[in-house]
Each structure stands twice: as C-alpha cells, then as structure tokens.
Design a protein around this motif. Structure first.
Motif, PDB file in Angstrom:
ATOM      1  N   ALA A   1     -15.398  -7.995  57.236  1.00 26.07           N
ATOM      2  CA  ALA A   1     -16.376  -8.724  58.049  1.00 26.07           C
ATOM      3  C   ALA A   1     -16.128  -8.641  59.535  1.00 26.07           C
ATOM      4  CB  ALA A   1     -16.422 -10.193  57.622  1.00 26.07           C
ATOM      5  N   GLY A   2     -14.962  -8.146  59.965  1.00 27.82           N
ATOM      6  CA  GLY A   2     -14.678  -8.084  61.384  1.00 27.82           C
ATOM      7  C   GLY A   2     -14.650  -9.479  62.002  1.00 27.82           C
ATOM      8  N   PRO A   3     -15.148  -9.637  63.234  1.00 26.32           N
ATOM      9  CA  PRO A   3     -15.132 -10.949  63.889  1.00 26.32           C
ATOM     10  C   PRO A   3     -15.893 -12.029  63.122  1.00 26.32           C
ATOM     11  CG  PRO A   3     -15.565  -9.211  65.481  1.00 26.32           C
ATOM     12  CD  PRO A   3     -15.636  -8.570  64.131  1.00 26.32           C
ATOM     13  N   ALA A   4     -16.866 -11.624  62.286  1.00 23.81           N
ATOM     14  CA  ALA A   4     -17.649 -12.603  61.528  1.00 23.81           C
ATOM     15  C   ALA A   4     -16.837 -13.253  60.415  1.00 23.81           C
ATOM     16  CB  ALA A   4     -18.893 -11.941  60.943  1.00 23.81           C
ATOM     17  N   THR A   5     -15.587 -12.854  60.247  1.00 21.57           N
ATOM     18  CA  THR A   5     -14.714 -13.490  59.254  1.00 21.57           C
ATOM     19  C   THR A   5     -14.635 -14.989  59.492  1.00 21.57           C
ATOM     20  OG1 THR A   5     -13.387 -11.476  59.071  1.00 21.57           O
ATOM     21  CG2 THR A   5     -12.394 -13.505  58.255  1.00 21.57           C
ATOM     22  N   VAL A   6     -14.744 -15.405  60.745  1.00 25.44           N
ATOM     23  CA  VAL A   6     -14.683 -16.834  61.042  1.00 25.44           C
ATOM     24  C   VAL A   6     -15.852 -17.571  60.384  1.00 25.44           C
ATOM     25  CG1 VAL A   6     -15.990 -16.689  63.216  1.00 25.44           C
ATOM     26  CG2 VAL A   6     -14.306 -18.512  62.891  1.00 25.44           C
ATOM     27  N   LEU A   7     -17.016 -16.906  60.258  1.00 29.28           N
ATOM     28  CA  LEU A   7     -18.146 -17.509  59.548  1.00 29.28           C
ATOM     29  C   LEU A   7     -17.846 -17.645  58.062  1.00 29.28           C
ATOM     30  CD1 LEU A   7     -21.266 -15.766  61.151  1.00 29.28           C
ATOM     31  CD2 LEU A   7     -20.312 -18.029  61.640  1.00 29.28           C
ATOM     32  N   ALA A   8     -17.150 -16.651  57.509  1.00 26.64           N
ATOM     33  CA  ALA A   8     -16.779 -16.716  56.098  1.00 26.64           C
ATOM     34  C   ALA A   8     -15.863 -17.902  55.840  1.00 26.64           C
ATOM     35  CB  ALA A   8     -16.100 -15.408  55.672  1.00 26.64           C
ATOM     36  N   TYR A   9     -14.925 -18.148  56.760  1.00 29.98           N
ATOM     37  CA  TYR A   9     -14.031 -19.293  56.604  1.00 29.98           C
ATOM     38  C   TYR A   9     -14.803 -20.600  56.695  1.00 29.98           C
ATOM     39  CZ  TYR A   9      -9.507 -16.973  56.386  1.00 29.98           C
ATOM     40  OH  TYR A   9      -8.432 -16.243  55.964  1.00 29.98           O
ATOM     41  N   ALA A  10     -15.783 -20.655  57.583  1.00 30.90           N
ATOM     42  CA  ALA A  10     -16.576 -21.882  57.727  1.00 30.90           C
ATOM     43  C   ALA A  10     -17.429 -22.131  56.486  1.00 30.90           C
ATOM     44  CB  ALA A  10     -17.460 -21.776  58.970  1.00 30.90           C
ATOM     45  N   ALA A  11     -18.045 -21.076  55.947  1.00 33.59           N
ATOM     46  CA  ALA A  11     -18.890 -21.226  54.758  1.00 33.59           C
ATOM     47  C   ALA A  11     -18.074 -21.650  53.546  1.00 33.59           C
ATOM     48  CB  ALA A  11     -19.624 -19.908  54.475  1.00 33.59           C
ATOM     49  N   CYS A  12     -16.909 -21.019  53.347  1.00 35.94           N
ATOM     50  CA  CYS A  12     -16.070 -21.369  52.204  1.00 35.94           C
ATOM     51  C   CYS A  12     -15.485 -22.767  52.361  1.00 35.94           C
ATOM     52  CB  CYS A  12     -14.959 -20.339  52.033  1.00 35.94           C
ATOM     53  SG  CYS A  12     -15.560 -18.707  51.492  1.00 35.94           S
ATOM     54  N   ALA A  13     -15.346 -23.219  53.599  1.00 38.74           N
ATOM     55  CA  ALA A  13     -14.864 -24.581  53.828  1.00 38.74           C
ATOM     56  C   ALA A  13     -15.856 -25.604  53.283  1.00 38.74           C
ATOM     57  CB  ALA A  13     -14.634 -24.810  55.320  1.00 38.74           C
ATOM     58  N   LEU A  14     -17.161 -25.299  53.369  1.00 38.81           N
ATOM     59  CA  LEU A  14     -18.168 -26.204  52.823  1.00 38.81           C
ATOM     60  C   LEU A  14     -18.008 -26.340  51.310  1.00 38.81           C
ATOM     61  CD1 LEU A  14     -21.339 -25.092  54.829  1.00 38.81           C
ATOM     62  CD2 LEU A  14     -19.924 -27.139  55.187  1.00 38.81           C
ATOM     63  N   VAL A  15     -17.737 -25.218  50.638  1.00 35.09           N
ATOM     64  CA  VAL A  15     -17.517 -25.252  49.186  1.00 35.09           C
ATOM     65  C   VAL A  15     -16.269 -26.080  48.868  1.00 35.09           C
ATOM     66  CG1 VAL A  15     -17.069 -23.852  47.131  1.00 35.09           C
ATOM     67  CG2 VAL A  15     -18.645 -23.022  48.883  1.00 35.09           C
ATOM     68  N   ALA A  16     -15.221 -25.880  49.652  1.00 33.55           N
ATOM     69  CA  ALA A  16     -13.982 -26.634  49.448  1.00 33.55           C
ATOM     70  C   ALA A  16     -14.215 -28.128  49.657  1.00 33.55           C
ATOM     71  CB  ALA A  16     -12.889 -26.129  50.389  1.00 33.55           C
ATOM     72  N   PHE A  17     -15.040 -28.466  50.631  1.00 33.60           N
ATOM     73  CA  PHE A  17     -15.329 -29.877  50.896  1.00 33.60           C
ATOM     74  C   PHE A  17     -16.063 -30.512  49.721  1.00 33.60           C
ATOM     75  CE2 PHE A  17     -18.090 -33.277  52.415  1.00 33.60           C
ATOM     76  CZ  PHE A  17     -17.185 -34.086  53.068  1.00 33.60           C
ATOM     77  N   VAL A  18     -17.061 -29.808  49.187  1.00 34.05           N
ATOM     78  CA  VAL A  18     -17.808 -30.323  48.026  1.00 34.05           C
ATOM     79  C   VAL A  18     -16.861 -30.526  46.846  1.00 34.05           C
ATOM     80  CG1 VAL A  18     -19.554 -29.730  46.297  1.00 34.05           C
ATOM     81  CG2 VAL A  18     -20.020 -29.356  48.722  1.00 34.05           C
ATOM     82  N   LEU A  19     -16.008 -29.550  46.604  1.00 29.88           N
ATOM     83  CA  LEU A  19     -15.070 -29.642  45.492  1.00 29.88           C
ATOM     84  C   LEU A  19     -14.123 -30.823  45.672  1.00 29.88           C
ATOM     85  CD1 LEU A  19     -14.048 -27.721  42.958  1.00 29.88           C
ATOM     86  CD2 LEU A  19     -12.106 -27.459  44.483  1.00 29.88           C
ATOM     87  N   ALA A  20     -13.540 -30.953  46.860  1.00 27.34           N
ATOM     88  CA  ALA A  20     -12.574 -32.019  47.114  1.00 27.34           C
ATOM     89  C   ALA A  20     -13.223 -33.394  46.968  1.00 27.34           C
ATOM     90  CB  ALA A  20     -11.967 -31.859  48.510  1.00 27.34           C
ATOM     91  N   TRP A  21     -14.456 -33.524  47.439  1.00 22.18           N
ATOM     92  CA  TRP A  21     -15.103 -34.830  47.367  1.00 22.18           C
ATOM     93  C   TRP A  21     -15.542 -35.158  45.947  1.00 22.18           C
ATOM     94  CZ3 TRP A  21     -13.831 -37.675  51.123  1.00 22.18           C
ATOM     95  CH2 TRP A  21     -14.435 -38.922  51.299  1.00 22.18           C
ATOM     96  N   ALA A  22     -15.969 -34.137  45.186  1.00 21.19           N
ATOM     97  CA  ALA A  22     -16.297 -34.358  43.770  1.00 21.19           C
ATOM     98  C   ALA A  22     -15.056 -34.807  43.004  1.00 21.19           C
ATOM     99  CB  ALA A  22     -16.866 -33.083  43.159  1.00 21.19           C
ATOM    100  N   LEU A  23     -13.925 -34.190  43.310  1.00 19.48           N
ATOM    101  CA  LEU A  23     -12.669 -34.572  42.666  1.00 19.48           C
ATOM    102  C   LEU A  23     -12.275 -35.996  43.041  1.00 19.48           C
ATOM    103  CD1 LEU A  23     -10.550 -31.311  42.986  1.00 19.48           C
ATOM    104  CD2 LEU A  23     -11.134 -32.490  40.860  1.00 19.48           C
ATOM    105  N   ALA A  24     -12.374 -36.324  44.321  1.00 20.34           N
ATOM    106  CA  ALA A  24     -12.021 -37.668  44.772  1.00 20.34           C
ATOM    107  C   ALA A  24     -12.862 -38.719  44.055  1.00 20.34           C
ATOM    108  CB  ALA A  24     -12.202 -37.778  46.287  1.00 20.34           C
ATOM    109  N   GLU A  25     -14.134 -38.416  43.872  1.00 13.39           N
ATOM    110  CA  GLU A  25     -15.028 -39.348  43.173  1.00 13.39           C
ATOM    111  C   GLU A  25     -14.575 -39.574  41.735  1.00 13.39           C
ATOM    112  OE1 GLU A  25     -19.617 -39.211  41.609  1.00 13.39           O
ATOM    113  OE2 GLU A  25     -19.219 -38.548  43.669  1.00 13.39           O
TER     114      GLU A  25
END
Length: 471
Positions: free
Chosen positions: A49-73
């Motif tokens: 992805a070159g410099p756009a790798t930072v977007l990949a990290y941001a997008a995957c962070a959203l998935v991680a957030f959903v997972l973590a919050w579902a688990l917390a619930e």
C-alpha cells in the motif's frame, strides 16, 4: 433474562483470584496486542500500500474497536473463566465453545513460540556467539516464572514490560514529529515529501490497499486479551469496559501515528526493501538523528521487551483457556486445578509444552512444519474473531445485553459489517502469496477439532457440560 443453567464464575468456584487492577488490565491488553512488528517495520503491508498503509491501520482499528466493545459488553455480563469461549458455549452451543477455545489456545501457543525465538535472535544482536536455544530457554523461563506466580505479580510484571514499549513508542512519535517539521541535531527536517513521492500516495491502487489490510489486521490480534482477564479482574463491570476503551484508543494512536511517522521519515520503498533487522528499524533512524547514543542498542532492548511482554501475556491467555476447557470437561481434569496462589499451574505446564514445540519448529523447520503452524494461526485468529461477533449477535438476540454496563453502539449493524470484513479477509488469504497455508492447514485443523469433539461426545457422554444456551 439470563441463560438457563447459568454457572457464574466466582472465585470460590474456579479458584482464580480477582486481583487484577484496572491499570494492569489496560497494560495487559496493550502487551498482548503490540508485538515486535511495529518496531521493526511492517514491510509486507507497506510494500503493498505504500504511504496509504496508514489508512489500512486506521480502517482495521475500527474493526478492532467493534470487537473489543462487543467483548466488553458480553464479559461484563458473564465475567467467567474462558471469556468469549465460555460465552460462545452459552449462546452458540458446546461445539462452538469447544472449537473456539481450543483454536485460541493453539494459535496463542504458536505465537508464544515465535516470540521467544524472536527474543533469542535479538539477544544474539549483542552476543552473536550464543547458540539460539540458550536465550530461548532463558526467555521461556522468565515468562513461565511470571505466570506461575500469583496473578497480581503477573499483572505487575506485564504492566512494566508493556510500559517500556509504550514509552518507547510515545518518544518515537514525538521525536518523529520534530524530525518531520523542524529537524533534529543530526538531520534537517524531512517534510512530507515521502508521502507523495516514489509512486504517489497509493502506488499499487485500491487492490494494494486491501492486500495491506490483510497483513495489518494481524497487528490488532490480541485486542481480545482484556476480555480473558474478566474472571480475575477486581471489578469487571467497571474495569473491563474502561480497559477496552483505553486499549483500543491507545492502539489506534500508537499504530496510526507511529506508522505515519515511519512512512513520512523513511521512503516507503526503503522500508519495504530493508527487512526486519534491528539496523533497518525506523526507530533506529529517528533515535540516531535525535543524537541518542547507541540508538540500535536501545531499540534492540525495546524490541526484546516487546517480545517478552507479548509472550508473557499470550502464555497467560493459553493457561486460562485451558483451565476453562477443563472446567467444562473438554480438557484433562488435572489442567483445571489451581495452586494456593490461584494459578492453574497444570494448565501452564501443558501450555509450556506447546510453547517448546512451537519454538523448536520455528527455529528448525521454518520452511516446512512451521509454515503449517503459521497457517493454522492465521486461519484460526480470523475464525475466532468471526465467532466472537457471531456470539455477540446471539447474545443480543437473547436479550442478555439489558444488564450490560457497556453496549456496542450500532449493533448488530456495526458488528455485522465487521464480521463481513473479516470473512472477506479470510477468503482473500487463499489467493495471497505467502498466506496460502492459512486454508491448506486451517481447514484440516478445524475438521480435526470437530471430529475430536464428536468422538468425545460419543465415547464419553459425561464430557459435555450441561446445556447452558439461552431458553
């Protein structure tokens, strides 16, 4: 409404001690999620992805957030040993609970083996004459000792191990921002040219960005760590949601900002081509430009600490998963016993045998046997995450979320979109060079688990716990 057959996991029933504080939970989560990859560069993702790798990290962070919050619930309603595996058994049935927990145990044992071998390799940076097995044994003894002690001691050790890499990342980001904007004693300001030069922001198009997401997603494996600590948290209803929120926010800041610094300071083509050696680490470059003496040595120390922290946390996870399986009669009963300190040391011993096997194969059969273990790990991690989100859907459908102190915003739509994304990543691994082993080894592994479960049910009807699904 609570599920029928509810067996709350109290300290008296399981023998585990509720001794982990809120701040320890936050650091344990970071310790499991941040490994050595960030410090040595994410070459595969950046090469796609070159410099756009930072977007990949941001997008995957959203998935991680959903997972973590579902688990917390879920785990604040059911703060018991086995975490999401035990909850899956309640809402998806015994097969799901069996497969998910044994899968998670297996992939984390593989991860531990890789981390202790990495520790040995990085120690050879200072003492190249050392045979690899010696530092591997020493590092294994360190994490085994930390896990064999009382859980509060484990939490303290992990807190400070994780703190080292957290501080290192924070310093790296601050120095990087200074280097980019005004320059450092040994280097003029780099500016932002590296983000648009060398082929542009998205050198390989949208397809390259998606391929990068496949690799980036594995950087967030470990987000589920906080949920596993619920059975030993002092106050899970208060601390688990708080720890999950803090952990994900910090992961996003660390990963996204650190990768933005890496991609701005060093041309992406250079980072992708250098590999994962200490000298090639962007951390060395930034620390050296800041005039920090022995930059490579400091970075090596941080990387070793990161590997030890990850191995330490993952060994904790495997031990608690095995303890949970024993309680539900899916593992030998002796692995469910706990010491006077409240530690399932028999489960720790069995997990350590797996650690030794994974470490040996990673060191001696990297091109044959270990590639199969890698495939199981990749496939298993994605399936575990997907099952967590499916469990959350069943949990919500049963109405159990009404008693949850933390609720996932937008569910089931947010969790459904995250599950679809993970399914797409899982399918894509079959067509990505280097990840073919995920399906080749993962499918037979899951088939074996199902067969073992069915055989156990037939030969030993008493091995299956009472049905604990919702009414």
């Amino acid at each position: 409404m609570h599920p029928a057959g509810d067996r709350p996991s109290t300290t008296q029933e399981t023998g585990l001690r509720r001794a982990l504080t809120g701040r320890q939970l936050s650091m344990i989560g970071l310790g499991g999620a941040i490994g050595t990859g960030l410090f040595l560069g994410s070459g595969l993702a950046i090469s796609h992805a070159g410099p756009a790798t930072v977007l990949a990290y941001a997008a995957c962070a959203l998935v991680a957030f959903v997972l973590a919050w579902a688990l917390a619930e879920m785990v604040t309603v059911h703060p018991e040993a086995g975490s999401f595996g035990a909850v899956a058994q309640r809402y998806l049935g015994p097969l799901a609970g069996f497969v998910q927990r044994w899968t998670y145990w297996t992939i984390q044992v593989i991860a531990i083996g890789g981390e202790v071998v990495a520790c040995g390799i990085y120690l050879q940076f200072w003492w190249p004459q050392l045979p690899l097995w010696l530092p591997v044994v020493v590092c294994s003894a360190v994490v085994l000792g930390a896990n064999a002690a009382a859980v509060r001691f484990f939490g303290t050790v992990e807190y400070w191990l994780a703190m080292v890499k957290v501080v290192a990342i924070a310093v790296f980001i601050l120095l990087g921002v200074v280097l980019i904007t005004v320059g450092l004693p040994r280097s003029p300001a780099t500016g932002f040219g590296n983000l648009t030069e060398h082929g542009g922001w998205l050198p390989h198009g949208v397809s390259g960005l998606f391929l990068a997401m496949v690799f980036v997603l594995f950087s967030y494996v470990g987000t589920e760590v906080v949920a596993v600590t619920a059975a030993e948290s002092e106050n899970p209803a208060r601390d688990i949601p708080r720890a999950a929120r803090r952990m994900v926010v910090r992961l996003v800041l660390f990963y996204v900002l650190a990768m933005a610094v890496v991609l701005t300071v060093v041309p992406w083509t250079t980072t992708a081509a250098r590999g994962g050696t200490i000298e090639a680490s962007p951390f060395v470059r930034v620390f050296a430009d800041a005039g920090v003496p022995a930059a490579a040595t400091i970075t090596n120390f941080v990387v070793i600490t990161a590997a030890l922290s990850s191995a330490n946390t993952n060994l904790y996870l495997t031990t608690r998963m095995l303890h949970s399986l024993a309680r539900d009669r899916y593992a030998p009963a002796w692995t469910g016993r706990v010491s006077r300190a409240g530690v399932p040391r028999n489960a720790l011993l069995l997990s350590a045998l797996g650690l030794a096997l994974a470490a040996t194969l990673s060191a001696t059969a990297a091109d044959s046997a270990y590639i199969a273990l890698f495939g199981v790990s990749v496939f298993g991690a994605l399936v575990v995450w997907i099952l967590i989100l499916v469990t959350h859907w069943a949990f919500r459908r049963a109405g159990a979320d009404r008693d949850a102190p933390a609720r996932l915003w937008g569910a089931p739509y947010t969790s459904g979109l995250a599950a679809l994304f993970l399914c797409a990543v899982l399918v894509s691994t079959a067509f990505i060079e280097g990840l073919e082993a995920a399906w080749l080894a993962g499918v037979p592994f899951f088939a074996l688990l199902v067969v073992v479960f069915l055989v156990m049910r037939r030969l030993r009807p008493d091995c299956s716990p009472p049905d604990s699904r919702p009414e």
